[in-house]
Design a protein around this motif. Structure first.
Motif, mmCIF file in Angstrom:
data_model
loop_
_atom_site.group_PDB
_atom_site.id
_atom_site.type_symbol
_atom_site.label_atom_id
_atom_site.label_comp_id
_atom_site.label_asym_id
_atom_site.label_seq_id
_atom_site.Cartn_x
_atom_site.Cartn_y
_atom_site.Cartn_z
ATOM 1 N N GLN A 5 4.436 22.823 0.783
ATOM 2 C CA GLN A 5 5.064 21.956 -0.213
ATOM 3 C C GLN A 5 4.071 20.956 -0.780
ATOM 4 N N MET A 6 3.134 20.523 0.031
ATOM 5 C CA MET A 6 2.131 19.555 -0.392
ATOM 6 C C MET A 6 1.331 20.071 -1.591
ATOM 7 N N LEU A 7 1.090 21.387 -1.615
ATOM 8 C CA LEU A 7 0.310 21.966 -2.703
ATOM 9 C C LEU A 7 0.946 21.751 -4.064
ATOM 10 N N TYR A 8 2.261 21.564 -4.097
ATOM 11 C CA TYR A 8 2.981 21.412 -5.362
ATOM 12 C C TYR A 8 3.362 19.965 -5.664
ATOM 13 N N SER A 9 2.937 19.044 -4.838
ATOM 14 C CA SER A 9 3.281 17.648 -5.079
ATOM 15 C C SER A 9 2.045 16.751 -4.925
ATOM 16 N N ALA A 10 0.924 17.233 -5.385
ATOM 17 C CA ALA A 10 -0.324 16.471 -5.270
ATOM 18 C C ALA A 10 -0.220 15.176 -6.067
ATOM 19 N N GLY A 11 -0.580 14.086 -5.403
ATOM 20 C CA GLY A 11 -0.568 12.794 -6.059
ATOM 21 C C GLY A 11 -1.928 12.456 -6.634
ATOM 22 N N GLY A 12 -2.041 11.254 -7.132
ATOM 23 C CA GLY A 12 -3.270 10.801 -7.775
ATOM 24 C C GLY A 12 -4.494 10.856 -6.893
ATOM 25 N N TYR A 13 -4.369 10.495 -5.615
ATOM 26 C CA TYR A 13 -5.525 10.510 -4.722
ATOM 27 C C TYR A 13 -5.995 11.932 -4.442
ATOM 28 N N VAL A 14 -5.058 12.844 -4.320
ATOM 29 C CA VAL A 14 -5.440 14.242 -4.083
ATOM 30 C C VAL A 14 -6.186 14.781 -5.293
ATOM 31 N N ASP A 35 -18.746 -0.144 -3.064
ATOM 32 C CA ASP A 35 -18.532 -1.383 -2.309
ATOM 33 C C ASP A 35 -17.055 -1.715 -2.124
ATOM 34 N N GLU A 36 -16.240 -1.420 -3.124
ATOM 35 C CA GLU A 36 -14.815 -1.733 -3.063
ATOM 36 C C GLU A 36 -13.990 -0.551 -3.569
ATOM 37 N N PRO A 37 -13.870 0.505 -2.775
ATOM 38 C CA PRO A 37 -13.088 1.653 -3.224
ATOM 39 C C PRO A 37 -11.620 1.283 -3.432
ATOM 40 N N GLU A 38 -11.033 1.807 -4.466
ATOM 41 C CA GLU A 38 -9.661 1.476 -4.826
ATOM 42 C C GLU A 38 -8.673 1.798 -3.709
ATOM 43 N N ILE A 39 -8.881 2.887 -3.000
ATOM 44 C CA ILE A 39 -7.948 3.286 -1.943
ATOM 45 C C ILE A 39 -7.875 2.225 -0.835
ATOM 46 N N MET A 40 -8.939 1.487 -0.617
ATOM 47 C CA MET A 40 -8.946 0.462 0.429
ATOM 48 C C MET A 40 -8.145 -0.777 0.022
ATOM 49 N N ARG A 41 -7.900 -0.950 -1.271
ATOM 50 C CA ARG A 41 -7.118 -2.093 -1.759
ATOM 51 C C ARG A 41 -5.645 -1.748 -1.953
ATOM 52 N N ASN A 42 -5.312 -0.475 -1.848
ATOM 53 C CA ASN A 42 -3.942 -0.038 -2.065
ATOM 54 C C ASN A 42 -3.107 -0.380 -0.832
ATOM 55 N N SER A 43 -2.069 -1.160 -1.019
ATOM 56 C CA SER A 43 -1.245 -1.614 0.109
ATOM 57 C C SER A 43 -0.514 -0.464 0.803
ATOM 58 N N LEU A 44 -0.374 0.676 0.151
ATOM 59 C CA LEU A 44 0.273 1.825 0.765
ATOM 60 C C LEU A 44 -0.664 2.576 1.704
ATOM 61 N N TYR A 45 -1.937 2.234 1.676
ATOM 62 C CA TYR A 45 -2.949 2.891 2.514
ATOM 63 C C TYR A 45 -3.682 1.840 3.340
#
Length: 53
Positions: A5-14, A35-45
């Motif tokens: 199922q993951m293959l059909y619901s890829a999000g922005g990070y994927v 130095d400041e990757p966006e994924i590290m600032r995302n509160s969901l991650y």
């Protein structure tokens, strides 16, 4: 969700990871690198680990 199922619901990070890895897209790479990757600032991650070794 299952792996299939993951293959059909890829999000922005994927999509960004694939663009970086497969196309060499520097803008997509900035989500994960630098130095400041966006994924590290995302509160969901919040439980990210950076291995500097």
């Amino acid at each position: 969700m299952t792996h299939d199922q993951m293959l059909y619901s890829a999000g922005g990070y994927v999509i960004a990871w694939f663009r970086w890895q497969l196309m060499g897209d520097a803008y997509a790479a900035s989500v994960f690198t630098g130095d400041e990757p966006e994924i590290m600032r995302n509160s969901l991650y919040q439980d990210q680990f950076v291995d500097l070794n």
